[in-house]
Scaffold this motif. Structure first.
Motif, PDB file in Angstrom:
ATOM      1  N   ALA A 331      12.132   5.001   5.201  1.00 28.30           N
ATOM      2  CA  ALA A 331      12.757   3.684   5.034  1.00 28.30           C
ATOM      3  C   ALA A 331      11.660   2.667   4.764  1.00 28.30           C
ATOM      4  N   PRO A 332      11.613   2.093   3.556  1.00 27.14           N
ATOM      5  CA  PRO A 332      10.498   1.199   3.229  1.00 27.14           C
ATOM      6  C   PRO A 332      10.573  -0.127   3.988  1.00 27.14           C
ATOM      7  N   THR A 333       9.403  -0.614   4.355  1.00 25.14           N
ATOM      8  CA  THR A 333       9.273  -1.919   4.995  1.00 25.14           C
ATOM      9  C   THR A 333       8.507  -2.832   4.059  1.00 25.14           C
ATOM     10  N   ARG A 334       9.111  -3.977   3.710  1.00 23.78           N
ATOM     11  CA  ARG A 334       8.422  -4.912   2.826  1.00 23.78           C
ATOM     12  C   ARG A 334       7.366  -5.675   3.619  1.00 23.78           C
ATOM     13  N   GLN A 335       6.145  -5.664   3.103  1.00 19.89           N
ATOM     14  CA  GLN A 335       5.028  -6.357   3.731  1.00 19.89           C
ATOM     15  C   GLN A 335       4.953  -7.810   3.252  1.00 19.89           C
ATOM     16  N   ALA A 336       4.166  -8.594   3.942  1.00 20.33           N
ATOM     17  CA  ALA A 336       4.059 -10.021   3.615  1.00 20.33           C
ATOM     18  C   ALA A 336       3.557 -10.243   2.201  1.00 20.33           C
ATOM     19  N   ASP A 337       2.735  -9.333   1.689  1.00 25.52           N
ATOM     20  CA  ASP A 337       2.181  -9.501   0.344  1.00 25.52           C
ATOM     21  C   ASP A 337       3.093  -8.921  -0.747  1.00 25.52           C
ATOM     22  N   GLY A 338       4.296  -8.458  -0.359  1.00 27.55           N
ATOM     23  CA  GLY A 338       5.238  -7.931  -1.341  1.00 27.55           C
ATOM     24  C   GLY A 338       5.191  -6.431  -1.523  1.00 27.55           C
ATOM     25  N   SER A 339       4.212  -5.752  -0.946  1.00 30.62           N
ATOM     26  CA  SER A 339       4.129  -4.300  -1.076  1.00 30.62           C
ATOM     27  C   SER A 339       5.183  -3.633  -0.188  1.00 30.62           C
ATOM     28  N   LEU A 340       5.418  -2.333  -0.425  1.00 30.06           N
ATOM     29  CA  LEU A 340       6.348  -1.554   0.385  1.00 30.06           C
ATOM     30  C   LEU A 340       5.576  -0.505   1.170  1.00 30.06           C
ATOM     31  N   LEU A 352       2.287  10.148   7.886  1.00 34.06           N
ATOM     32  CA  LEU A 352       1.689   9.676   6.638  1.00 34.06           C
ATOM     33  C   LEU A 352       2.278   8.317   6.303  1.00 34.06           C
ATOM     34  N   LEU A 353       1.401   7.366   6.048  1.00 35.23           N
ATOM     35  CA  LEU A 353       1.803   6.006   5.685  1.00 35.23           C
ATOM     36  C   LEU A 353       1.456   5.776   4.218  1.00 35.23           C
ATOM     37  N   LEU A 354       2.472   5.536   3.421  1.00 35.56           N
ATOM     38  CA  LEU A 354       2.289   5.300   1.995  1.00 35.56           C
ATOM     39  C   LEU A 354       2.582   3.848   1.677  1.00 35.56           C
ATOM     40  N   THR A 355       1.636   3.174   1.050  1.00 26.21           N
ATOM     41  CA  THR A 355       1.841   1.794   0.617  1.00 26.21           C
ATOM     42  C   THR A 355       1.815   1.751  -0.900  1.00 26.21           C
ATOM     43  N   VAL A 356       2.881   1.194  -1.489  1.00 29.19           N
ATOM     44  CA  VAL A 356       2.946   1.039  -2.943  1.00 29.19           C
ATOM     45  C   VAL A 356       3.093  -0.440  -3.265  1.00 29.19           C
ATOM     46  N   GLU A 357       2.584  -0.813  -4.421  1.00 27.13           N
ATOM     47  CA  GLU A 357       2.647  -2.205  -4.849  1.00 27.13           C
ATOM     48  C   GLU A 357       2.850  -2.266  -6.345  1.00 27.13           C
ATOM     49  N   ARG A 358       3.213  -3.429  -6.815  1.00 29.41           N
ATOM     50  CA  ARG A 358       3.387  -3.630  -8.253  1.00 29.41           C
ATOM     51  C   ARG A 358       2.071  -4.020  -8.886  1.00 29.41           C
ATOM     52  N   SER A 359       1.842  -3.462 -10.085  1.00 30.45           N
ATOM     53  CA  SER A 359       0.674  -3.823 -10.884  1.00 30.45           C
ATOM     54  C   SER A 359       1.167  -4.045 -12.303  1.00 30.45           C
ATOM     55  N   GLY A 360       1.460  -5.301 -12.633  1.00 31.05           N
ATOM     56  CA  GLY A 360       2.133  -5.574 -13.899  1.00 31.05           C
ATOM     57  C   GLY A 360       3.548  -5.028 -13.834  1.00 31.05           C
ATOM     58  N   VAL A 361       3.918  -4.189 -14.803  1.00 35.97           N
ATOM     59  CA  VAL A 361       5.243  -3.575 -14.783  1.00 35.97           C
ATOM     60  C   VAL A 361       5.223  -2.238 -14.054  1.00 35.97           C
ATOM     61  N   ALA A 362       4.043  -1.756 -13.668  1.00 35.00           N
ATOM     62  CA  ALA A 362       3.908  -0.442 -13.043  1.00 35.00           C
ATOM     63  C   ALA A 362       4.002  -0.537 -11.528  1.00 35.00           C
ATOM     64  N   VAL A 363       4.355   0.607 -10.917  1.00 35.99           N
ATOM     65  CA  VAL A 363       4.318   0.759  -9.464  1.00 35.99           C
ATOM     66  C   VAL A 363       3.176   1.702  -9.134  1.00 35.99           C
ATOM     67  N   VAL A 364       2.246   1.259  -8.280  1.00 37.34           N
ATOM     68  CA  VAL A 364       1.045   2.047  -8.004  1.00 37.34           C
ATOM     69  C   VAL A 364       0.866   2.238  -6.509  1.00 37.34           C
ATOM     70  N   VAL A 365       0.168   3.307  -6.167  1.00 39.49           N
ATOM     71  CA  VAL A 365      -0.180   3.573  -4.773  1.00 39.49           C
ATOM     72  C   VAL A 365      -1.359   2.688  -4.381  1.00 39.49           C
ATOM     73  N   ARG A 366      -1.187   1.961  -3.285  1.00 40.60           N
ATOM     74  CA  ARG A 366      -2.329   1.220  -2.743  1.00 40.60           C
ATOM     75  C   ARG A 366      -3.127   2.099  -1.788  1.00 40.60           C
ATOM     76  N   SER A 367      -2.396   2.884  -0.972  1.00 44.77           N
ATOM     77  CA  SER A 367      -3.092   3.758  -0.024  1.00 44.77           C
ATOM     78  C   SER A 367      -2.142   4.811   0.522  1.00 44.77           C
ATOM     79  N   LEU A 368      -2.727   5.919   0.946  1.00 48.14           N
ATOM     80  CA  LEU A 368      -2.033   6.977   1.663  1.00 48.14           C
ATOM     81  C   LEU A 368      -2.889   7.284   2.887  1.00 48.14           C
ATOM     82  N   VAL A 369      -2.344   7.032   4.068  1.00 44.65           N
ATOM     83  CA  VAL A 369      -3.119   7.114   5.294  1.00 44.65           C
ATOM     84  C   VAL A 369      -2.425   8.047   6.280  1.00 44.65           C
ATOM     85  N   ARG A 370      -3.203   8.875   6.971  1.00 39.87           N
ATOM     86  CA  ARG A 370      -2.656   9.708   8.055  1.00 39.87           C
ATOM     87  C   ARG A 370      -3.063   9.078   9.380  1.00 39.87           C
ATOM     88  N   VAL A 371      -2.060   8.817  10.229  1.00 40.35           N
ATOM     89  CA  VAL A 371      -2.335   8.236  11.548  1.00 40.35           C
ATOM     90  C   VAL A 371      -1.850   9.214  12.602  1.00 40.35           C
TER      91      VAL A 371
END
Length: 373
Positions: A331-340, A352-371
């Motif tokens: 279930a995605p959580t919207r962050q303050a900067d607009g990322s999911l 596993l924590l996956l953060t995705v964000e918009r880059s122009g018209v594309a959707v890109v991975v910002r990070s993949l973290v294991r906690v």
């Protein structure tokens, strides 16, 4: 006496297995260098058909399957799935309903010949580049066909340096059914055979219009427009072509193609030598609307992967194959900067924590973290 068998051409197999899938109604829909990045068969509009055909091409390349065995194995499968003979199909580009040729022995021969020859050629080009310090020259061998093309026959015996621009446009294969090849040579071999390095040919060009796209190009003599691309360009063309095709493909086809890429040799090769961006997952329409994105394909950028490798030692290559599962179940959580931010619990107690964000018209991975808890 020892039974000696030729080893399969490793570079050719690696080249073929790095390809993704591309669906096209007309051979001009997947065009030129795009073939270096994707496996396609014109009018095979279902992913399972492409997978069946590709599996047999792979077998032929790796095991030396003959054309007859290739046809014998595929024909019953294609007939059972209804992809055989002449049938009416709607052209998705024009909307026109046309009488078209689907599977046939002749088409299977073209598929077999073209894919094996181009794979061997790309594999040879990789070896040529790796060994050019020792074998700095190439000789064009254009006399291998019973009825060679006159233009190709005229280049038979031509000797040029490996880095001569001629090879960028004329490294075989450059026509349907072309049997031309090149022979790497040392300076000593030239001397012993009484050969000299020739002047680079001045090859005329003619304009060609791709009626499917409207693109106009100047095509060199002796080259079919479909084969007008330089050798060894698959890494440069892979990502952009795949993203374009995946965005245009039906969701089910795109998701299956991405899964095949991420779990196969294509991503493994990119992971070792990242260049550009690689498709990792496909967002649902609901997530796209929530995110306000225009694209569905989620991309991993080269710079992000390099940062991951340096700073996320607990994330391994197999974890990237879980990105689609994270997108589907988290279930995605919207962050303050607009990322999911997505979260996927793991059996070992980590997440596993996956953060995705918009880059122009594309959707890109910002990070993949294991906690860990």
């Amino acid at each position: 006496m020892a039974d000696l068998q030729a080893l399969p051409p490793e570079e050719a197999i690696v080249y073929f297995r790095q390809k993704g899938y591309a669906v096209g109604f007309d051979y001009r829909d997947v065009w030129q260098a795009q073939h270096q990045a994707a496996f396609t068969v014109a009018k095979a509009m279902q992913l399972d058909l492409l997978q069946d055909i590709r599996a047999e091409v792979d077998r032929a390349l790796a095991e030396g399957t003959t054309l007859q065995d290739f046809q014998k194995r595929l024909i019953p499968t294609l007939q059972q799935k209804g992809w055989w003979g002449r049938q009416t199909r709607q052209d998705p580009l024009t909307g026109e309903v046309r009488d078209v040729q689907l599977g046939s022995p002749r088409r299977l021969k073209v598929i077999y010949d073209t894919n094996l020859r181009t794979a061997h050629s790309e594999g040879q080009w990789e070896r040529i580049q790796a060994r050019k310090a020792s074998f700095p020259y190439l000789q064009y061998d254009g006399g291998n066909s019973e009825n060679p093309r006159l233009q190709h026959k005229a280049w038979d015996g031509l000797v040029l340096p490996v880095d001569d621009p001629f090879w960028q446009s004329h490294m075989p294969v450059k026509e349907w059914g072309c049997k031309c090849r090149v022979i790497p040579m040392t300076a000593g071999q030239l001397q012993r055979r009484g050969l000299e390095v020739d002047e680079s040919p001045k090859v005329p060009t003619t304009p060609y219009v791709n009626a499917r796209t409207g693109e106009v190009q100047q095509i060199p003599a002796g080259v079919h427009p479909a084969f007008h691309y330089p050798p060894g360009g698959r890494r440069g063309s892979l990502v952009q072509h795949l993203v374009d095709k995946l965005e245009a493909a039906p969701a089910a086809v795109a998701r299956s193609a991405i899964a095949d890429l991420v779990q196969g040799e294509a991503f493994a090769e990119w992971y070792r030598k990242p260049a550009g961006r690689f498709p990792l997952g496909y967002m649902s329409q609901e997530a796209i609307k929530q995110f306000g994105a225009q694209a569905a394909v989620v991309l991993l950028a080269e710079a992000v992967l390099l940062d991951q490798l340096a700073n996320q030692p607990n994330v391994v290559i197999e974890d990237y194959a879980l990105v689609q599962q994270i997108l589907d179940t988290g279930a995605p959580t919207r962050q303050a900067d607009g990322s999911l931010l997505y979260r996927l619990e793991q059996a070992d107690g980590s997440a596993l924590l996956l953060t995705v964000e918009r880059s122009g018209v594309a959707v890109v991975v910002r990070s993949l973290v294991r906690v860990f808890r």
